[in-house]
Enzyme design. Sequence first.
Site, mmCIF file in Angstrom:
data_model
loop_
_atom_site.group_PDB
_atom_site.id
_atom_site.type_symbol
_atom_site.label_atom_id
_atom_site.label_comp_id
_atom_site.label_asym_id
_atom_site.label_seq_id
_atom_site.Cartn_x
_atom_site.Cartn_y
_atom_site.Cartn_z
ATOM 1 N N ASP A 109 0.927 -1.048 -0.195
ATOM 2 C CA ASP A 109 -0.160 0.063 0.105
ATOM 3 C C ASP A 109 0.863 1.287 -0.081
ATOM 4 O O ASP A 109 2.012 1.229 0.616
ATOM 5 C CB ASP A 109 -0.803 0.108 1.161
HETATM 6 N N1 URA Z 1 -0.788 -5.654 4.413
HETATM 7 C C1 URA Z 1 -1.466 -4.431 4.535
HETATM 8 O O1 URA Z 1 -2.319 -4.153 5.043
HETATM 9 N N2 URA Z 1 -0.840 -3.344 3.679
HETATM 10 C C2 URA Z 1 0.142 -3.769 2.913
HETATM 11 O O2 URA Z 1 0.821 -3.053 2.103
HETATM 12 C C3 URA Z 1 0.699 -5.105 2.903
HETATM 13 C C4 URA Z 1 0.125 -6.093 3.584
#
Ligand code: URA
Length: 240
Positions: A109
């Site tokens: 993310d």
């Molecule tokens: N889990 C999440 O919530 N975000 C990420 O970027 C990777 C795993």
Amino acid sequence: MTSGSGKKTLDRALSRAGLCSRAVARQWILAGRVRVNGAPALDPERWVDPRRDALSVDGRPVQERERVYLALHKPVGVLTSRTDPGGRRTVYDLLGDVDEWVAPVGRLDRDTSGLLLFTNDSDWAERIAGPDHRVAKTYRAKVAPRLAEEALGRLRQGLVLDDGPTRPALVTKVRDAGGTTIVELTITEGRNRQVRRMLRAVGSRVRDLKRIAIGPVLLGDLPSGRVRALTREELRSLGR
Ligand code: URA
């Protein structure tokens, strides 16, 4: 699609040669830039056998590219995408002049930092990040409010999210700090915002999330925003 005999659809054959993504291959094919055995090939779904058929793009023969395997320490605020219409920074702005076409193996993310792998070896990428993958990924999260033992137990056992139950996770509490807990979670799935949703399901919010390992590959002291090549040992233990 692939068949047992080494045949592949044309778009996949170009991507497997390490040349481009399948989406880009389709654009090239539809634009008439690709030939098979000297004749224009306009159907991305056409079956070809890269060992027997001569493929070319813009008149240049398609040759297997050298495989590239990279690790990036993605900073917070950078998008895991090739471009952003809004002009925000993407991981490609950090890769510098990597010659080969490479794609991220899975994604992080925008508000997550840490280890992100890149390669032009799409077979390998699929094994690491495909829907059936079981390669463990470890995240370090700072959450508030603090996690009680009962919450840690639920995370370990697996819990039900809106897209189904999670597999059991390895969960280690690092420490409590003020009103927060720092915790490490190792999961073998890669569902959208999974770690944040798991922690939300036990009543806490993620303040900070960093991926610190993918299988045997550790983020270690790779500085934020920097890239390194994976070592032979890392690749061997990830099946290459
Ligand atoms: N889990 C999440 O919530 N975000 C990420 O970027 C990777 C795993």
